[in-house]
Write a protein that holds these residues in place. Structure first.
Motif, mmCIF file in Angstrom:
data_model
loop_
_atom_site.group_PDB
_atom_site.id
_atom_site.type_symbol
_atom_site.label_atom_id
_atom_site.label_comp_id
_atom_site.label_asym_id
_atom_site.label_seq_id
_atom_site.Cartn_x
_atom_site.Cartn_y
_atom_site.Cartn_z
ATOM 1 N N SER A 174 37.197 66.686 91.236
ATOM 2 C CA SER A 174 36.151 67.707 91.118
ATOM 3 C C SER A 174 34.828 67.242 91.697
ATOM 4 C CB SER A 174 35.965 68.088 89.647
ATOM 5 O OG SER A 174 35.645 66.945 88.873
ATOM 6 N N PHE A 175 34.662 65.927 91.822
ATOM 7 C CA PHE A 175 33.387 65.386 92.304
ATOM 8 C C PHE A 175 33.097 65.863 93.723
ATOM 9 C CE2 PHE A 175 30.783 62.109 94.297
ATOM 10 C CZ PHE A 175 29.760 61.959 93.381
ATOM 11 N N SER A 176 34.075 65.710 94.635
ATOM 12 C CA SER A 176 33.855 66.108 96.022
ATOM 13 C C SER A 176 33.712 67.620 96.144
ATOM 14 C CB SER A 176 34.997 65.614 96.914
ATOM 15 O OG SER A 176 36.246 66.099 96.449
ATOM 16 N N THR A 177 34.482 68.368 95.352
ATOM 17 C CA THR A 177 34.384 69.826 95.392
ATOM 18 C C THR A 177 33.035 70.294 94.861
ATOM 19 O OG1 THR A 177 36.770 69.924 94.991
ATOM 20 C CG2 THR A 177 35.543 71.966 94.750
ATOM 21 N N ALA A 178 32.543 69.625 93.814
ATOM 22 C CA ALA A 178 31.229 69.973 93.278
ATOM 23 C C ALA A 178 30.132 69.731 94.311
ATOM 24 C CB ALA A 178 30.947 69.155 92.015
ATOM 25 N N GLN A 179 30.236 68.641 95.057
ATOM 26 C CA GLN A 179 29.248 68.381 96.098
ATOM 27 C C GLN A 179 29.322 69.425 97.203
ATOM 28 O OE1 GLN A 179 30.016 64.125 96.988
ATOM 29 N NE2 GLN A 179 27.963 63.759 96.198
ATOM 30 N N ALA B 130 24.083 78.631 89.476
ATOM 31 C CA ALA B 130 25.307 77.978 89.936
ATOM 32 C C ALA B 130 25.156 76.469 89.905
ATOM 33 C CB ALA B 130 25.654 78.456 91.341
ATOM 34 N N ILE B 131 24.012 75.972 90.354
ATOM 35 C CA ILE B 131 23.775 74.527 90.365
ATOM 36 C C ILE B 131 23.717 73.988 88.938
ATOM 37 C CG2 ILE B 131 22.062 72.757 90.913
ATOM 38 C CD1 ILE B 131 21.447 74.345 93.456
ATOM 39 N N THR B 132 23.139 74.772 88.033
ATOM 40 C CA THR B 132 23.105 74.362 86.629
ATOM 41 C C THR B 132 24.514 74.210 86.074
ATOM 42 O OG1 THR B 132 20.975 75.459 86.262
ATOM 43 C CG2 THR B 132 22.312 74.986 84.316
ATOM 44 N N PHE B 133 25.399 75.147 86.425
ATOM 45 C CA PHE B 133 26.779 75.045 85.956
ATOM 46 C C PHE B 133 27.453 73.813 86.530
ATOM 47 C CE2 PHE B 133 31.308 75.603 86.555
ATOM 48 C CZ PHE B 133 31.713 75.909 85.265
ATOM 49 N N PHE C 44 21.842 67.301 95.166
ATOM 50 C CA PHE C 44 22.874 66.259 95.120
ATOM 51 C C PHE C 44 22.500 65.197 94.091
ATOM 52 C CE2 PHE C 44 24.198 67.283 99.679
ATOM 53 C CZ PHE C 44 25.356 67.908 99.280
ATOM 54 N N GLY C 45 21.213 64.941 93.919
ATOM 55 C CA GLY C 45 20.767 63.961 92.931
ATOM 56 C C GLY C 45 21.157 64.337 91.514
ATOM 57 N N LEU C 46 21.350 65.658 91.270
ATOM 58 C CA LEU C 46 21.754 66.086 89.937
ATOM 59 C C LEU C 46 23.127 65.541 89.562
ATOM 60 C CD1 LEU C 46 20.594 69.822 89.935
ATOM 61 C CD2 LEU C 46 19.539 67.887 88.744
ATOM 62 N N VAL C 47 24.000 65.354 90.555
ATOM 63 C CA VAL C 47 25.320 64.786 90.275
ATOM 64 C C VAL C 47 25.171 63.350 89.783
ATOM 65 C CG1 VAL C 47 27.574 64.204 91.239
ATOM 66 C CG2 VAL C 47 26.405 66.285 91.979
ATOM 67 N N GLY C 48 24.294 62.579 90.444
ATOM 68 C CA GLY C 48 24.035 61.215 89.998
ATOM 69 C C GLY C 48 23.428 61.183 88.607
ATOM 70 N N ALA C 49 22.532 62.139 88.334
ATOM 71 C CA ALA C 49 21.928 62.206 86.998
ATOM 72 C C ALA C 49 22.984 62.511 85.945
ATOM 73 C CB ALA C 49 20.834 63.269 86.979
ATOM 74 N N ALA C 50 23.923 63.404 86.288
ATOM 75 C CA ALA C 50 25.004 63.730 85.350
ATOM 76 C C ALA C 50 25.861 62.509 85.056
ATOM 77 C CB ALA C 50 25.865 64.855 85.921
ATOM 78 N N ASN D 105 34.680 74.304 79.059
ATOM 79 C CA ASN D 105 33.947 74.376 80.319
ATOM 80 C C ASN D 105 34.737 75.169 81.359
ATOM 81 O OD1 ASN D 105 31.714 73.811 81.915
ATOM 82 N ND2 ASN D 105 32.621 71.961 82.758
ATOM 83 N N CYS D 106 36.053 74.992 81.372
ATOM 84 C CA CYS D 106 36.909 75.749 82.278
ATOM 85 C C CYS D 106 36.831 77.246 81.957
ATOM 86 C CB CYS D 106 38.352 75.255 82.166
ATOM 87 S SG CYS D 106 39.529 76.124 83.216
ATOM 88 N N LEU D 107 36.867 77.576 80.682
ATOM 89 C CA LEU D 107 36.782 78.976 80.256
ATOM 90 C C LEU D 107 35.429 79.571 80.621
ATOM 91 C CD1 LEU D 107 38.374 81.166 78.690
ATOM 92 C CD2 LEU D 107 37.223 80.378 76.613
ATOM 93 N N TYR D 108 34.376 78.813 80.406
ATOM 94 C CA TYR D 108 33.027 79.257 80.756
ATOM 95 C C TYR D 108 32.923 79.511 82.264
ATOM 96 C CZ TYR D 108 27.989 78.831 81.699
ATOM 97 O OH TYR D 108 26.706 79.043 82.135
ATOM 98 N N GLY D 109 33.466 78.606 83.050
ATOM 99 C CA GLY D 109 33.423 78.764 84.501
ATOM 100 C C GLY D 109 34.219 79.950 84.989
ATOM 101 N N TYR D 110 35.340 80.238 84.310
ATOM 102 C CA TYR D 110 36.178 81.370 84.717
ATOM 103 C C TYR D 110 35.403 82.680 84.642
ATOM 104 C CZ TYR D 110 40.068 84.683 84.751
ATOM 105 O OH TYR D 110 40.905 85.734 85.055
ATOM 106 N N PHE D 111 34.546 82.825 83.623
ATOM 107 C CA PHE D 111 33.807 84.068 83.443
ATOM 108 C C PHE D 111 32.426 84.055 84.110
ATOM 109 C CE2 PHE D 111 36.752 84.199 79.787
ATOM 110 C CZ PHE D 111 37.307 85.454 79.995
ATOM 111 N N ILE D 112 31.850 82.875 84.335
ATOM 112 C CA ILE D 112 30.462 82.804 84.785
ATOM 113 C C ILE D 112 30.316 82.319 86.231
ATOM 114 C CG2 ILE D 112 28.205 81.753 84.344
ATOM 115 C CD1 ILE D 112 29.095 83.764 82.220
ATOM 116 N N LEU D 113 31.098 81.325 86.636
ATOM 117 C CA LEU D 113 30.879 80.670 87.926
ATOM 118 C C LEU D 113 31.253 81.575 89.095
ATOM 119 C CD1 LEU D 113 30.096 77.959 89.339
ATOM 120 C CD2 LEU D 113 32.533 77.433 89.354
#
Length: 418
Positions: free
Chosen positions: A116-121, A8-11, A137-143, A177-185
């Motif tokens: 999406s930033f706040s929701t992702a966090q 999930a974090i990878t996604f 949380f550091g992964l968001v900064g890396a992204a 990415n939206c399609l991928y998330g619909y089936f995977i996330l």
């Protein structure tokens, strides 16, 4: 459970990387697109570019707490997917806009759905343990850093195939990415942990009012506001300035922004961990702000394109000041108020994102106009130097006034494999 959490974090990391890459991809070609639709020159494009940024920031400022409340009520997954869909539609609007009006429609759509930033966090907080939250949380900064390395370079290269190509590519990334998330996330927030949606809590102004509860850090927060506004001379004017002053192409603009991304990634991701323990937070603030002033003045005085790259070095090194100020402020606030503090800072950043682009783009447009009292295309950078100097003086006063901040230090969390 651990493997599901890591997946999930990878996604989420990929989601943020695509978001930031998409933004970076379109940066080099936005001026050309606006010029084509308006029939004006670079000065008029800069005017419209500033208003487009303000439209996006205003809607994002309003929608971020609303989407946060909706994610608490209905879960993170639908809000994230809606944000990705909205971003993809925005890029399509931009690619096929017949008039400037549709550019605004696209940017407003992205602002409404783009928090999406706040929701992702929030998603990361849901699936992380207390021990792994910081590094996750550091992964968001890396992204963010990687996105602004990859995006502008790709955008500059794609611009060779036409002004629409970068927008279409960014739209494809977001929709896939939206399609991928619909089936995977998977959903991260169980039904039993959700709360009723409350409009009083989904209010961006309400969170800012709480800033008065922390008078000891008001000066430091004020200096951050000035620095956020100053930063928009680079964020909002860089493309217009370099195209006008040095006749850079979209590709060259992409390379320069990619250079910024590489420098920031190296400094923020690696060098700061070596420098900060030796300098200390207080000294890092002063050195960083001084380097910002140096960079801004250098951009304004540059007479050749290579000088812009040269002054990008001190500008990038100045990035040590932001984490230093945030670390000092965080050490003053109790642990049970850290989330509230971050909300206040996010609100201030959104507000300055509405003010900064307007000031900087209008200033640039005014001083390159033939009717201007003086030809001064570097005016936005000079104003940024003045604002940063004011922020430096405020920091000096604040850190002297509150002696309990003198020994403030920034905890550095080592990156470990998980």
């Amino acid at each position: 459970m651990k493997s599901k959490s890591n997946a999930a974090i990878t996604f989420i990391f990929i989601t943020m990387l695509i978001d930031f890459t998409g933004v970076g991809i379109i940066i080099p070609v936005v001026p050309t697109l606006i010029e084509r639709l308006t029939g004006g020159g670079i000065a008029r494009a800069a005017d419209y570019g500033g208003w487009l940024t303000i439209a996006y920031s205003a809607m994002l400022f309003i929608s971020a707490p609303i989407l946060g409340g909706l994610s608490d009520r209905f879960g993170r997954r639908p809000v994230l997917l809606a944000s990705l869909l909205g971003l993809g539609l925005d890029y399509l609007f931009l690619a096929f806009s017949p008039t400037v009006f549709w550019l605004f429609v696209g940017r407003i759509t992205a602002g409404i759905t783009g928090a999406s930033f706040s929701t992702a966090q929030a998603y990361i907080a849901d699936v992380s343990t207390p021990e792994t939250k910081a590094q996750n949380f550091g992964l968001v900064g890396a992204a963010f850093g990687l996105g602004f390395i990859i995006g502008p370079v790709v955008g500059g290269l794609l611009s060779k195939f036409g002004v629409q190509a970068p927008f279409l590519f960014a739209a494809g990334l977001s929709l896939l990415n939206c399609l991928y998330g619909y089936f995977i996330l998977p959903e991260s927030l169980p039904v039993e942990k959700r709360r009723r949606f409350d409009w009083k809590r989904a209010n961006p102004v309400g969170s800012l009012r709480h800033m008065g509860r922390y008078p000891s850090i008001a000066g430091l927060l004020g200096s951050m506001v000035l620095l956020y506004i100053a930063g928009h001379s680079v964020q909002s004017v860089w493309t217009y300035y370099t195209m006008h002053r040095f006749q850079w192409s979209e590709t060259m603009v992409g390379y320069s922004l990619g250079f910024v991304g590489v420098a920031m990634a190296v400094i923020q991701g690696w060098l700061i961990r070596i420098i900060m323990p030796k300098l200390g937070a207080k000294r890092a603030v002063f050195i960083g702000l001084f380097l910002y002033i140096t960079g801004f003045i250098g951009f304004g005085l540059a007479t050749s394109g290579w000088m812009m790259f040269a002054f990008l070095v001190p500008y990038a090194l100045a990035g040590i000041s932001g984490p230093a100020v945030q670390g000092i402020i965080s050490n003053v606030i109790p642990d049970n108020a850290q989330g509230e503090l971050q909300g206040i800072m996010s609100g201030l950043m959104s507000l300055t994102a509405m003010i900064g682009p307007l000031i900087m783009t209008q200033l640039f447009s005014f001083f390159i106009d033939k009717r201007a009292p003086a030809y001064l295309p570097g005016a936005p950078f000079y104003l940024s130097a003045v604002l940063t100097l004011a922020g430096l003086l405020i920091c000096l006063r604040s850190l002297r006034k509150y002696h309990n901040l003198k020994n403030a230090a920034i905890p550095v969390v080592p990156v470990t494999e998980h």
